[in-house]
Design an enzyme around this catalytic site. Sequence first.
Site, PDB file in Angstrom:
ATOM      1  N   ASP A   1      27.371  24.886   7.173  1.00  0.00           N
ATOM      2  CA  ASP A   1      26.443  23.756   7.180  1.00  0.00           C
ATOM      3  C   ASP A   1      26.903  22.650   6.236  1.00  0.00           C
ATOM      4  OD1 ASP A   1      24.718  24.764   9.055  1.00  0.00           O
ATOM      5  OD2 ASP A   1      23.331  25.633   7.606  1.00  0.00           O
TER       6      ASP A   1
ATOM      7  N   LYS B   1      24.061  19.884   9.518  1.00  0.00           N
ATOM      8  CA  LYS B   1      22.879  19.129   9.927  1.00  0.00           C
ATOM      9  C   LYS B   1      22.225  18.564   8.673  1.00  0.00           C
ATOM     10  CE  LYS B   1      20.688  22.348  12.338  1.00  0.00           C
ATOM     11  NZ  LYS B   1      21.615  23.472  12.440  1.00  0.00           N
TER      12      LYS B   1
ATOM     13  N   MET C   1      12.930  20.137   0.864  1.00  0.00           N
ATOM     14  CA  MET C   1      13.182  18.908   1.620  1.00  0.00           C
ATOM     15  C   MET C   1      11.950  18.005   1.643  1.00  0.00           C
ATOM     16  SD  MET C   1      15.166  20.830   4.764  1.00  0.00           S
ATOM     17  CE  MET C   1      13.899  22.100   4.869  1.00  0.00           C
TER      18      MET C   1
END
Length: 483
Positions: free
Chosen positions: A254, A276, A389
Amino acid sequence: MPHANPKLTAFPVFMRVEGEAVAIVGGGVEALAKARLLDQSSAVLRIIADVADAELLSFIAATGAIRIDAPYDAAHLEGAVLVFAASGDERLDRRVADDARRLGIPVNAVDRPELCDFFTPALVNRAPVAIAIGTEGAGPVLAQMLRSRIDRMLSPSLGPLAALAASFRGAAEKLLPKGNARRQFWSSFFQGAPARAVEAGELSQAHDAAADLLLSKAPASGHIALVGAGPGAEDLLTLRAHRLLMEADVIVYDALVPEAIVAMGRRDAERLPVGKRKGCHTKSQAEINALLVELGRQGKRVVRLKSGDPLVFGRAGEEMAALRDAGIAYDVVPGVTAAFAAAADFELPLTLRGVSSSMVFTTGHDLKGNSLPDWAKLAISGATVAVYMGRSVAAEVAGRLIEAGLSPDTAVAVVENASLQNRRRFHGTLADLPSLEARADLAGPVMTIIGDAVAGANFERSEPLAAHSHESAANAADAEVEP
């Protein structure tokens, strides 16, 4: 100039000691250290000590070692295959060494290299596999440091795997021709299904997998390891994760996995970024699933590196479902999730007796619907909430929680780039949290922890969120009065 090919002054060998006597002369810490080392073998320990420390006596009672409770005499060495002079007394050690040589028995005198016929190495024991480390006089500290590094590299399951390999050796030599076929079998044995079953503690399953492998004509099947890369610091990667990286044919990783961790993999492994980030997906999840299935069908050993822990907001569930449907073998290696790293950066107790006894892992986007998720009730009742996040929705997170009844004075801790050298720490209250949303300077992943337990953190190296909030308000006021 150093010699082009340095020569060893001592040649390493392994000596058979099963059922043989090994004599240790001494009753103190030196004798105990050698006894503990020798107890890793199947030798019969003969400890000669008329006076012995309590710890040595406990060792003798626990292990069944033979103690000769008498002043040392050369006759006590007879029949031994090795002798250790470990009395701590130079005169006695020299006498023991002289007697052993007269009887034709190799001798080692602890910390007296001039009296030694052989030296004891630092030992990594994965019986029946053993790795002995000598440092040619460079000292025991270096040997122990090297032992520690090698010990971390070798799986604890290596011993049982080697024992299983020994049980198949005869059959493999009988059924498989020398050369490529035999090499392929052993490569698949030590890196394929038998090794994975032993690692999982399934010895019966490992035996069946080895038997199937021996009789099978089909190509080796692939395997996918869904591996947690941790929050970013290389030394928070687990030992198992590192071993799998060193064995991988392909590393699929990732965007949040640092290059330094990817570089810990096998040098010739294929590296496939499938990162991503918010608003920038190089591959869709469906494409990643298909890629893993295809690599597995090609017989590849794949490490799928995910930031933090693969089972915490890592979409591992979708990848596992795709692999199960395709019949591709996989396993999961946990990693240190960002919430734990952020808490460690703040010396923050995620649970605190009498204050908080539960935790919630969530993302800020969980609060974007019309109704509060169930975990919001837990937050109001005292749970510690870790928000992943959540920078871009910090104001909404704070507003919804305050509206639901959580006090605006509830403590908040925020970490950017948790665990890394360039981490930044902020602290404040729920009322201060909206200022986070305007922080365009926070380019790394941000972790927010909310709850009464946060008040127990160490804020000495963090910056108050309120300071930036006041600065932003002042700048806005200045802008309003400008002509």
